[in-house]
Design an enzyme around this catalytic site. Sequence first.
Site, PDB file in Angstrom:
ATOM      1  N   HIS A  64       0.966  -1.305  -0.122  1.00  0.00           N
ATOM      2  CA  HIS A  64      -0.025  -0.119   0.194  1.00  0.00           C
ATOM      3  C   HIS A  64       0.907   1.226   0.101  1.00  0.00           C
ATOM      4  O   HIS A  64       1.213   1.954   1.174  1.00  0.00           O
ATOM      5  CB  HIS A  64      -0.953  -0.124   1.368  1.00  0.00           C
ATOM      6  N   HIS A  66       1.496   5.158  -2.313  1.00  0.00           N
ATOM      7  CA  HIS A  66       0.921   6.204  -3.136  1.00  0.00           C
ATOM      8  C   HIS A  66       2.493   6.866  -3.660  1.00  0.00           C
ATOM      9  O   HIS A  66       3.183   7.320  -3.200  1.00  0.00           O
ATOM     10  CB  HIS A  66       0.258   7.435  -2.282  1.00  0.00           C
ATOM     11  N   ARG A  68       2.173   8.711  -6.682  1.00  0.00           N
ATOM     12  CA  ARG A  68       1.834  10.107  -7.099  1.00  0.00           C
ATOM     13  C   ARG A  68       2.008  10.274  -8.596  1.00  0.00           C
ATOM     14  O   ARG A  68       1.506  11.290  -9.046  1.00  0.00           O
ATOM     15  CB  ARG A  68       2.558  11.213  -6.445  1.00  0.00           C
ATOM     16  N   ASP A 156      -8.827   3.399  -3.135  1.00  0.00           N
ATOM     17  CA  ASP A 156      -8.070   3.904  -2.317  1.00  0.00           C
ATOM     18  C   ASP A 156      -8.067   5.423  -2.128  1.00  0.00           C
ATOM     19  O   ASP A 156      -8.013   6.132  -3.188  1.00  0.00           O
ATOM     20  CB  ASP A 156      -6.711   3.298  -1.888  1.00  0.00           C
ATOM     21  N   HIS A 236      -5.400  -0.266   5.659  1.00  0.00           N
ATOM     22  CA  HIS A 236      -5.194   0.641   7.012  1.00  0.00           C
ATOM     23  C   HIS A 236      -6.260   0.548   7.977  1.00  0.00           C
ATOM     24  O   HIS A 236      -6.830   1.377   8.322  1.00  0.00           O
ATOM     25  CB  HIS A 236      -5.097   2.056   6.429  1.00  0.00           C
ATOM     26  N   ASN A 282      -5.622   9.661   6.999  1.00  0.00           N
ATOM     27  CA  ASN A 282      -7.090   9.115   7.146  1.00  0.00           C
ATOM     28  C   ASN A 282      -6.820   7.762   6.774  1.00  0.00           C
ATOM     29  O   ASN A 282      -6.310   7.149   5.757  1.00  0.00           O
ATOM     30  CB  ASN A 282      -7.666   9.901   5.857  1.00  0.00           C
ATOM     31  N   ASP A 309       0.917   2.793   3.988  1.00  0.00           N
ATOM     32  CA  ASP A 309       0.364   3.738   3.358  1.00  0.00           C
ATOM     33  C   ASP A 309       1.097   4.966   3.088  1.00  0.00           C
ATOM     34  O   ASP A 309       0.634   6.204   3.487  1.00  0.00           O
ATOM     35  CB  ASP A 309      -0.836   3.965   4.080  1.00  0.00           C
TER      36      ASP A 309
HETATM   37  O1  DOR Z   1      -4.151   9.732   4.654  1.00  0.00           O
HETATM   38  C1  DOR Z   1      -4.428   9.475   3.456  1.00  0.00           C
HETATM   39  N1  DOR Z   1      -3.735   9.742   2.654  1.00  0.00           N
HETATM   40  N2  DOR Z   1      -5.165   8.269   3.520  1.00  0.00           N
HETATM   41  C2  DOR Z   1      -5.819   8.047   2.075  1.00  0.00           C
HETATM   42  O2  DOR Z   1      -6.683   6.900   2.041  1.00  0.00           O
HETATM   43  C3  DOR Z   1      -5.090   8.492   1.059  1.00  0.00           C
HETATM   44  C4  DOR Z   1      -3.873   9.143   1.043  1.00  0.00           C
HETATM   45  C5  DOR Z   1      -3.442   9.924  -0.093  1.00  0.00           C
HETATM   46  O3  DOR Z   1      -3.273   9.607  -1.020  1.00  0.00           O
HETATM   47  O4  DOR Z   1      -2.732  10.914   0.380  1.00  0.00           O
END
Ligand code: DOR
Length: 429
Positions: A64, A66, A68, A156, A236, A282, A309
């Site tokens: 998990h 990101h 970007r 997500d 998460h 989140n 995450d």
């Molecule tokens: O805190 C978070 N950031 N929760 C998410 O589900 C998405 C993530 C984000 O893409 O920044």
Amino acid sequence: MTIWIKGGRVIDPGKRIIEDLDVIVEDGKIKALLPPGSFKEAGEKVIVVNAEGKLVLPGLVDMHVHLREPGFEYKETIETGTRAAVAGGFTAVACMPNTEPVNDCRAVTEFILEQAHRAGLSKVCPVACITVGQKGERLIELGEVREAGAVGISDDGYPVKNSELMRRAIEYAAYHGLTVISHCEDTSLAGKGVMHEGVVSTRMGLRGIPAASEEVMVYREIALAKLTGCPVHIAHVSTAGSVELIKRAKDQGVRVTAETAPHYFTLDHRAVEGFDTNAKVNPPLRTPQDVDAIREGLKQGVIDVIATDHAPHSPLEKEVEFDLAAPGMIGLQSALPLTLALVREGLLELLDAVAKLTCNPSRILGIEGGEISEGCVADLTIVDPDVEYLFDRAQILSKSKNSPFLGKRLRGWAEVTIVGGKIVWERVG
Ligand code: DOR
């Protein structure tokens, strides 16, 4: 080219083996596992990696993150994100689709894989959207993204609100061999909340997100997994109630798996006091009782996976009022030391901690890796469990520096990371 990993302690969590062995890597594969000192160097082209006093783990897998790219390259690129990954010991990462454009089709999946190939660092496993544009209205073409190389689907960042649509997603994903990763959030309950709803949010005068906003959706996913007989993975996990629901479902044989992130077993909502936007995430950091339940869930095997995450954000989104700040924190380089802290505290066995970072996520994603045996792919992470560094901005290779662990001394770091038989990261100094 041969790599001789000499004198290390090999951990294979799948086979539950801890043994002092030399590892010989050739042509991208593990060629042999030998008793220490028994390897006879034949050719000249042998790279010796001194692993004395170190752990030799299957390459870590983060299911998990990101990255970007495309679209938010000012926060992170596939190159900078995978550089942070290998520095953190991860040889494979699964990247979420909330980019711009979102990954809801073949072209974006292929683009991500091309960029990852160009970077030549960790493996990247794209996770495509569940719904077109992450709008929650229409399923994407699952066969198409699967063919292009996606390993899973997730909206997500957002939940799939329509339960019927989610039911179909779960059924079709199972048919196509894609893992469904669910972001569990009832947005009507979460409302405009910016942190956990509790005494701290009341004291700070910030709008709260109740634990129930996660739990309601965790329960729905369990009900859908039961209805369809198909697997669902919960992303998460942050609350005691979610752990309880997942435990009960697993006891009943429902095909549900779950992950949590290091911040949910290390920090609670008091980290937000002082309005540190690096602690805004989140789902939000919860109460100390939730943290205890997450830790217990990890110990009991209710939570299968530790994933980061990793959510990079620039100062533009973080150096603002708490209410306005973007949620999320980076995690690729702090996850291993924070997980090893659970072993040092006696909460987790080393084998179980390593399983949650290796064979468990690779099994759930259906990807290779997560083991150390002759003939398997040479994705390996060599870890010094005792070395301690200050986690400061200079350590962070991610383009964004938004971590609540900045300034902390963290112990147990990846020293060498090998992907497909190639050394892609070596710590110097
Ligand atoms: O805190 C978070 N950031 N929760 C998410 O589900 C998405 C993530 C984000 O893409 O920044």
